[in-house]
Design a protein around this motif. Structure first.
Motif, mmCIF file in Angstrom:
data_model
loop_
_atom_site.group_PDB
_atom_site.id
_atom_site.type_symbol
_atom_site.label_atom_id
_atom_site.label_comp_id
_atom_site.label_asym_id
_atom_site.label_seq_id
_atom_site.Cartn_x
_atom_site.Cartn_y
_atom_site.Cartn_z
ATOM 1 N N LYS A 185 7.418 25.578 44.359
ATOM 2 C CA LYS A 185 8.039 26.872 44.768
ATOM 3 C C LYS A 185 9.441 26.958 44.852
ATOM 4 O O LYS A 185 10.325 27.741 44.244
ATOM 5 C CB LYS A 185 7.296 27.665 45.841
ATOM 6 C CG LYS A 185 7.694 28.879 46.026
ATOM 7 C CD LYS A 185 7.025 29.733 47.146
ATOM 8 C CE LYS A 185 7.158 31.124 47.418
ATOM 9 N NZ LYS A 185 6.384 31.921 48.399
ATOM 10 N N ASP A 188 11.085 25.814 41.439
ATOM 11 C CA ASP A 188 11.166 26.916 40.281
ATOM 12 C C ASP A 188 12.616 27.728 40.931
ATOM 13 O O ASP A 188 13.201 28.075 39.919
ATOM 14 C CB ASP A 188 9.869 28.046 40.458
ATOM 15 C CG ASP A 188 10.123 28.925 39.650
ATOM 16 O OD1 ASP A 188 9.910 28.609 38.556
ATOM 17 O OD2 ASP A 188 9.879 30.105 39.899
ATOM 18 N N ARG A 192 15.911 28.451 38.583
ATOM 19 C CA ARG A 192 16.645 29.835 38.217
ATOM 20 C C ARG A 192 17.857 29.814 38.724
ATOM 21 O O ARG A 192 18.649 30.565 38.340
ATOM 22 C CB ARG A 192 15.526 30.810 38.785
ATOM 23 C CG ARG A 192 14.365 30.837 37.796
ATOM 24 C CD ARG A 192 13.278 31.734 38.251
ATOM 25 N NE ARG A 192 12.628 31.776 39.597
ATOM 26 C CZ ARG A 192 12.711 32.500 40.808
ATOM 27 N NH1 ARG A 192 13.651 33.192 40.817
ATOM 28 N NH2 ARG A 192 12.130 31.922 41.649
#
Length: 518
Positions: A185, A188, A192
């Motif tokens: 998590k 990710d 980004r």
């Protein structure tokens, strides 16, 4: 034989990682080698691991099983069983333990040992690596070995069969994806934000990382810089942190000890919390009536829940039972003990971009752990939305404390149930009878048209008059695979007492798939 490229040696704190590739495949083959066999191991409808030949043919981890079968003709699919993986891997850990004072099992398929003392005893890291290869091969398995500063770097080095020089772990890891040091998590989110590599994360200032990403970000940042995830602290003088169970009647099977394991895991967590500590690893120890002992250390990243600790204890006890460690000849086990190690100061969880309300989350976790103690590890689950056509397919249920399987798939899903969705969905479709005015089962044609009007629904021994109905909606799945193809149709009905139900017909039989809020 080893193929390890030496890049230097030294006396700095080191770790040796032993990694057995494709371990789930090895486990389903009961220790055998896949060779040229096309084998994939499935978990939750997706590929969890694949043999080398299957990967060469295009099968990838995370791929849907039906996609993999459509891609590779003759692909063998086996269901994943983590218990079998853990029991089999203990044979590897035992082989490694003959060459080192302590072995830390990271997960089934990977373990690590402290390098400094073992390398000094065997005459150097190169010799130690060669002997580890020989020991694992003698046990009947193949492996890759890496040496570096810290376990995370050593695991990465094992993939490339390298000995990273002391002080070189940060440089070695810099080009790797940030997901190698951060949870999925967090990784990710970092990607980004433009932080795609371990080196990019290491270059960030420690303070802002801690402020924005909390404890998980701090641990990942330390790993990226070649440090331990958390600074280790000594055991407080006189602190009783161990959790121990003594049996009046010695145990010769794993099951009764597994029953006690969750209680011990909760006591271990409570002891650590009372001292303001956490642990990076814990040892499972047993003592037998004849004085023989056995011990195995399990390491983990992050904080394991009490059920997750108990699960690892269960794996270890079952492996020892399979190896006849505590048979009647030994008098049976009299003591089961959990010993924390790798202690660090636990100041609690700092709120970050990834956290919710801390106090409410901790209350939920404590309550879930208590209920799991009564119902078992799978008794309390959380749900995550997923792709699918029927309501039972659109949510993935995962035991509290375990990582979610990523199964999001926005579509399109031709034949998907239209909104609104049922508010109540049974664990498995429940068979019912839908009858017409002549008392015959209502049939649905290949063009998704009802042959006769439904008038009566027989549900759990009760007969309900059908007031109205809508549909059917056809659903044809895996039409390209004759063995797994499914043809079904769904029908919404309202019946006596305002009941609004979702029915499905497949193979000429009707099932209840869900109920609507009326």
């Amino acid at each position: 034989m080893s193929g390890v490229r030496n890049e230097g040696a030294g006396a700095a704190p080191r770790a040796v990682a032993v990694w057995c590739p494709d371990w789930p495949v090895t486990a389903v083959l009961d220790g055998g080698e896949a060779g040229e066999r096309l084998v994939a191991v499935a978990d939750g409808g997706r590929v969890a691991a694949a043999s080398g030949a299957a990967r060469a043919a295009g099968v990838r981890r995370g791929m849907r099983v039906r996609s993999a079968k459509g891609l590779v003709d003759g692909l063998e699919i086996a269901d994943r069983t983590v218990d079998d993986e853990a029991r089999l891997f203990d044979r590897v850990a035992e082989a490694v333990a003959h060459l080192a004072a302590s072995v830390e099992v990271l997960r089934p398929g990977a373990c690590a040992i402290p390098a400094r003392a073992a390398a000094r005893f065997h005459g150097g890291e190169d010799i130690l690596v060669e002997r580890l290869y020989d020991a694992v091969e003698a046990a009947g398995f193949t492996c890759r070995i890496g040496v570096a500063d810290g376990v995370a770097a050593a695991l990465l080095a094992a993939r490339e069969q390298r000995v990273v020089p002391p002080g070189g772990s940060a440089r070695f890891m810099a080009a790797h994806p940030v997901g190698e040091v951060a949870p999925a998590k967090l990784a990710d989110l970092l990607v980004r934000l433009g932080v795609a590599t371990v080196g990019a994360l290491a270059a960030m200032p420690a303070g802002p990382v801690a402020d924005r990403f909390g404890a998980a970000g701090t641990a990942a940042h330390r790993l990226a810089r070649g440090l331990q995830a958390r600074p280790v602290v000594p055991r407080p003088p006189g602190a009783d942190l161990d959790a121990e169970a003594r049996f009046d009647e010695p145990r010769t099977t794993a099951e009764p000890m597994v029953f006690a394991a969750l209680g011990l895991a909760e006591r271990l967590h409570a002891n650590l919390a009372a001292a303001g500590l956490g642990c990076a690893r814990f040892a499972v120890e047993v003592e037998c009536a004849d004085g023989t002992e056995a011990s195995r250390t399990w390491q983990h990243e992050g904080q394991l829940s009490a059920p997750a600790v108990a699960e690892r204890v269960r794996w270890q006890l079952q492996a020892w039972q399979q190896q006849a460690r505590f048979t009647a000849d030994s008098g049976g086990v009299t003591v089961l003990r959990l010993v924390p190690d790798g202690l660090y100061a636990d100041a609690g969880r700092q709120l970050s971009l990834l956290d919710g309300d801390r106090e409410a989350r901790e209350r939920m976790e404590r309550a879930a752990a208590r209920v799991q103690a009564l119902l078992g590890h799978g008794g309390v689950v959380t749900a995550q939305m997923a792709g699918g056509r029927g309501p039972g397919e659109q949510a993935v249920r995962t035991p509290v404390g375990d990582a979610h399987q990523e199964r999001r798939a926005p579509g399109p899903w031709p034949g998907r149930l239209p909104a609104p969705s049922p508010v109540s969905v049974p664990p498995a479709p429940e068979q019912v009878r839908l009858l017409d005015a002549d008392g015959q089962t209502v049939q649905v044609t290949a063009r998704a048209e009802v042959v006769s009007r439904p008038v009566l629904l027989v549900l759990r021994g009760r007969s309900l008059q059908v007031a109205a109905w809508a549909g059917p909606w056809p659903a044809t799945e895996r039409w390209w695979d004759a063995a797994d193809a499914v043809r079904a149709a769904r029908l919404q009905v309202t019946a006596d007492a305002g009941a609004a139900l979702l029915l499905t017909v497949a193979g000429g039989r009707w099932y209840l798939e869900g109920a609507y809020d009326t």
